[in-house]
Structure formats: structure tokens, C-alpha cells
Design a protein around this motif. Structure first.
Motif, PDB file in Angstrom:
ATOM      1  N   ASN A 159      39.746  40.763  44.479  1.00 51.56           N
ATOM      2  CA  ASN A 159      38.629  41.617  44.068  1.00 51.56           C
ATOM      3  C   ASN A 159      38.564  42.876  44.912  1.00 51.56           C
ATOM      4  N   CYS A 204      32.422  39.971  38.616  1.00 49.98           N
ATOM      5  CA  CYS A 204      32.790  41.317  38.141  1.00 49.98           C
ATOM      6  C   CYS A 204      31.945  42.389  38.826  1.00 49.98           C
ATOM      7  N   GLY A 205      30.686  42.080  39.101  1.00 51.09           N
ATOM      8  CA  GLY A 205      29.847  43.027  39.822  1.00 51.09           C
ATOM      9  C   GLY A 205      30.376  43.288  41.222  1.00 51.09           C
ATOM     10  N   PHE A 206      30.864  42.228  41.862  1.00 54.98           N
ATOM     11  CA  PHE A 206      31.439  42.410  43.194  1.00 54.98           C
ATOM     12  C   PHE A 206      32.703  43.262  43.126  1.00 54.98           C
ATOM     13  N   SER A 207      33.492  43.100  42.072  1.00 54.64           N
ATOM     14  CA  SER A 207      34.685  43.938  41.907  1.00 54.64           C
ATOM     15  C   SER A 207      34.308  45.408  41.839  1.00 54.64           C
ATOM     16  N   MET A 208      33.222  45.711  41.130  1.00 55.34           N
ATOM     17  CA  MET A 208      32.752  47.100  41.055  1.00 55.34           C
ATOM     18  C   MET A 208      32.347  47.618  42.435  1.00 55.34           C
ATOM     19  N   LEU A 209      31.621  46.787  43.169  1.00 53.04           N
ATOM     20  CA  LEU A 209      31.216  47.187  44.515  1.00 53.04           C
ATOM     21  C   LEU A 209      32.442  47.439  45.390  1.00 53.04           C
ATOM     22  N   PHE A 242      29.612  37.275  35.786  1.00 54.57           N
ATOM     23  CA  PHE A 242      28.917  38.551  35.995  1.00 54.57           C
ATOM     24  C   PHE A 242      28.866  38.915  37.489  1.00 54.57           C
ATOM     25  N   ILE A 243      28.582  37.932  38.345  1.00 54.49           N
ATOM     26  CA  ILE A 243      28.522  38.220  39.780  1.00 54.49           C
ATOM     27  C   ILE A 243      29.901  38.600  40.302  1.00 54.49           C
TER      28      ILE A 243
END
Length: 502
Positions: A26, A264-269, A261-262
């Protein structure tokens, strides 16, 4: 039969599942994949892959684990004894991953300690490949053990051992309740400071600037689906094992969606964290971001230390980044180890303490190979073949078997019955059509590439020995394990009505 453990709380399970899904990939793979495949435009195929492959697949695995209450081999044997081998294939793939993944965590541990005095010096590339790794000239020349790496590997295995040795609630759940909040806090603090650096906005523009022409490239879509499959820990026994510890009244669909969702959200961060620093680095050196952007080991242990050297408060940034790598890596290592341990407990009726000791001891001995001067070469070859064939083939065969040869509609009804909200018929379509097509095309493409030329320009001997033969060894062992009478024979007889009758 031993009473199966359960998670202490729903939050504990989500933390553990997210801890498994969120790993080193990630942090260093997603940002580069987005950058290389259309920037902001890549998010469209990424979200499509998440909705039509990632979420359906993880819901399927949560449903299987919850319904059959077992590790991967036990689940597939419960459906059909002829398919128990697939569970062992996935478990052995997970075990091989653990043996080299732990060494990358060891690198991060060493670099975390070095960050307090910038121990990598003014030439991070020369230091990493030379003084630190002691890199030899080929994978056939292992050279000497690098004792700093060896010591850190011992520590990483010790953490994984303690987690699985002490059980689901006392070890795995408790540690992930600490690791996950700490990981998110570290990344958010890093971002909060990083985006204020000169040039950080330029880095983010490079990452998220959309190139919609990339959407016409089939490779972009393949990479998006590949990133989802690799990052959510499906297809190689982990989520099957974790979901088998869910209490009877668990909400399967909600848990699956939250995990994805969590993750993928961490990947964005992670993308924001990495490219804000790369933008600053490019500005300081007066070069385009394309010249400093990278992926994988080079990004984490060469590019980022180089950037840290240029930053204000370099020791602060270095410590934050490498501690985040350590935490992300350890949470994933624990999940991989648990998947293997739970399989031995189910198959042989071993106590958790004996199974954990055996797995960690054997894993540690194999890991020693990767702590040598030729370890990076071995890691590169094994990781390539395990990910491109071991993980993808395991996931493909699992989906095809369950979706086409088992009562998928019955599983559909089961997971909806256990959940606060229902998934519709599109879930069945995704598992029968979309996910198998994408996984199948990726496997075929990888097969064509690796049969056309040796991976990484390594010698044929090295590729055969550490790539193809490793896969063949896993296949052979996956057929050996089912030959032994298992501790879950009665369970098999009870549950095999899930298989379709011809």
C-alpha cells in the motif's frame, strides 16, 4: 475437536483484517501504480476493480470462513475432499511469502534505528546495496550473512510468534488494536508536515493529474485489478482463516465493505504521503518528478532516504516513515503466520503453541537465506513468481471452483441472511464473470511474459531454481498434505452438501 476461538469484538476483527490488508505494498506500490497509469484517471478503474472484484471476493471469503469455521484446507475439504489441495496451495504460498516478507520488515526496522542519526549517509543507494545488503554479483552467490539484517529478522519473527502463540484475542487482536491506530496516526502526522513542504503540491499534481487517454489502455485496467487483488489479502488463505474466528451473529457484508474501503483509503493516504515528499525532492534537486519517482524497494530504501536527507527535521521524517513501514509490515506478517498456523491446528489437531512454534521456527530458518549478500536477488525472484502465479492462480481457482461448481446462490442467501444489508445478483455476476476474466487474463499475460524471457535478466538456472521449482514444490506439497487422515474428517462429512450435485 478443540473449541474454535472467536474475536473479542467486531472492531477487533476489523482491525486485524485491515492490518492484514494494509501492508508494504500500500505504501510503496499503489502511489507508483497510480502515477504510471494515468494519475487521477487511474482511480476510475481502481474503484471499478474495488467494487466489482475486491468487495465481492472478500465477501465470498468472509462467508466461506464464517460458514465452514476453518482454515483454507478445511474449508475446501469440507466442500469436496478432492479440493483440499487448493487450500494447501494457498497456505504454502502464504508461508513462502512470510519467509521473505519478514526480511523486508527487518530492513525497515534497521532503517528506523538508523534514521535517528541518518546512518545511511549522503549516498543512500551505495549504502543500501553495498554496506548494508552486501549485495553479491548474482543469486547463485549468496555470500555472507548480514548480521544486522539477521538480528532484525529474529526480532520480527519473535513479534509474529508472540502474536499467534498467545491466541486470537490475546495476541492477534490485541496487537492489531495497537498497530492500526498507530499506523494511521504516523501517516497522518507525516502528511500534515509533508504537504507544507515547498514543491509538495507539485508532487500531488503529478500523482493525481488525470490522463484520461490511459483509460483506453487494457494494461491500466489490468494493473488496477491487480493492485486490488494483491492489496486486500484474498486468494491465499488469510481472510478465510480470519473470518473463521467470527462469532455466529457477525455481519459479513458490512465487515467486507469496511475492510476494503479502509484499505483503499489508506492507499490514497500513502499516495499523498509519498508524492508530497517526491515533489519536494524534485524541487530541491531541480529535476522533474519523473526522475525521482520509483516503486518497491528502491523507493523505500533509496529514494525516500535521499529525500529525507534534503528535508528539514530529517530525523523526524525518517523515523516516522520507517516506523510506519515496520508497523504495516508486522501486522501483515502476523496475519500470514496465523493462516499457516490455523491450518496445522485444523489438520493435525496440534495445540496452538506447538503449531506456532513449528511454523515460526521453520520460517525463520528459511528466512536466513534472505539475510545473505544474495538475499535481495532471491527475494526478487521468489516474490515475482509467488505473486504472479502463486497468489493469482490460487485466487482464480478458488473463484472458479466456488462460483461454477458449488452452490454460489446458497452462499449468496447465507451471507445476506447474516448481514444488515443484502448484496444483489450483481455479486454473483462479479464472481462468475468479471473476477475470473480479469484474474485469468492476468495469469495468461504473466505466463506469456515469463516464458518469453527470463525475469529480470537473471540466469536460466536462477529463474528455474528460485522461481519455477519453488512453484512446483508448492504444488507437490499441496498434494501430499491431503493424503494424511485429518482431524476435521467429521466436519467434512457434515458440510459437503455445499458442493453441487452433477
Amino acid at each position: 475437536m478443540q473449541k474454535r476461538e472467536t474475536w473479542g469484538s467486531r472492531g477487533g476483527f476489523i482491525m486485524a483484517a485491515v492490518g492484514s490488508a494494509i501492508g508494504l505494498g500500500n505504501i510503496w506500490r499503489f502511489p507508483y501504480m497510480a502515477y504510471e497509469n494515468g494519475g487521477g484517471a487511474f482511480l476510475l478503474p481502481y474503484f471499478v476493480a474495488m467494487l466489482f472484484a475486491g468487495i465481492p471476493f472478500i465477501i465470498l471469503e468472509y462467508g466461506l470462513g464464517h460458514r465452514f469455521k476453518g482454515s483454507a484446507p478445511r474449508i475446501f475439504a469440507s466442500i469436496s475432499r478432492r479440493w483440499e489441495w487448493l487450500g494447501w496451495w494457498q497456505v504454502l504460498v502464504a508461508f513462502v511469502i512470510a519467509t521473505y516478507y519478514v526480511v523486508v520488515i527487518a530492513w525497515a526496522m534497521d532503517y528506523f534505528l538508523m534514521s535517528f542519526d541518518l546512518g545511511w549517509g549522503s549516498d543512500p543507494k551505495g549504502f543500501f546495496f553495498g554496506e548494508y545488503l552486501g549485495l553479491t554479483d548474482s543469486p547463485m552467490n549468496l555470500g555472507d550473512i548480514q548480521w544486522t539484517i539477521f538480528t532484525a529478522t529474529c526480532v520480527a519473527w519473535a513479534v509474529a510468534f508472540i502474536a499467534v502463540f498467545t491466541g486470537i484475542r490475546g495476541g492477534v487482536e490485541r496487537l492489531n488494536k495497537i498497530f492500526m491506530p498507530v499506523l494511521f496516526l504516523l501517516v497522518l502526522v507525516f502528511i500534515g508536515r509533508g504537504i507544507m513542504l515547498p514543491g509538495a503540491v507539485d508532487g500531488l499534481n503529478w500523482l493525481f493529474r488525470p490522463d484520461f487517454s490511459a483509460l483506453l489502455d487494457a494494461k491500466v485496467w489490468s494493473d488496477a485489478f491487480g493492485q486490488i487483488f494483491y492489496s486486500i489479502s484474498v486468494g491465499f488463505a488469510i481472510m478465510l482463516a480470519y473470518s473463521s474466528y467470527l462469532p455466529d451473529d457477525s455481519d459479513i457484508n458490512n465487515n467486507g465493505c469496511m475492510t476494503v474501503f479502509i484499505n483503499c483509503g489508506f492507499s490514497m493516504l500513502s499516495g499523498v504521503m509519498i508524492f508530497s515528499v517526491l515533489g519536494y525532492m524534485a524541487g530541491q534537486q531541480g529535476v522533474p518528478i519523473s526522475e525521482v519517482a520509483g516503486a518497491g524497494v528502491g523507493l523505500a530504501f533509496v529514494t525516500l532516504p535521499t529525500a529525507v536527507n534534503l528535508m528539514p527535521m530529517p530525523m523526524f521524517f525518517g523515523a516516522l516513515f520507517f516506523l510506519a513501514l515496520v508497523v504495516a509490515g508486522l501486522s501483515s506478517l502476523i496475519s500470514i503466520t496465523e493462516a499457516v498456523v490455523s491450518s496445522l491446528i485444523d489438520k493435525l489437531g496440534m495445540s496452538r503453541k506447538k503449531a506456532a512454534t513449528l511454523v515460526c521456527a521453520v520460517g525463520f530458518m528459511i528466512s536466513c537465506l534472505y539475510t545473505t549478500g544474495g538475499g535481495l536477488y532471491l527475494l526478487d525472484i521468489v516474490d515475482h513468481f509467488i505473486n504472479n502465479f502463486g497468489v493469482l492462480l490460487g485466487g482464480l481457482l478458488e473463484i472458479v471452483f466456488i462460483a461454477w461448481f458449488c452452490d454460489l446462490e446458497g452462499m449468496h442467501r447465507y451471507i445476506n441472511k447474516m448481514s444488515d444489508f443484502a448484496v444483489g445478483g450483481i455479486w454473483v455476476v462479479c464472481l462468475r464473470i468479471i473476477a475470473p476474466l480479469m484474474l485469468g487474463s492476468m495469469v495468461l499475460m504473466n505466463m506469456y511474459t515469463d516464458l518469453s524471457a527470463n525475469y529480470g535478466d537473471y540466469s536460466t538456472t536462477a529463474v528455474v531454481m528460485f522461481g519455477w521449482l519453488v512453484l512446483l514444490g508448492i504444488l507437490a506439497l499441496s498434494w501430499v498434505f491431503p493424503c494424511r487422515e485429518c482431524a476435521f474428517s467429521n466436519h467434512v462429512a457434515i458440510n459437503n452438501n455445499f458442493r453441487k450435485r452433477s
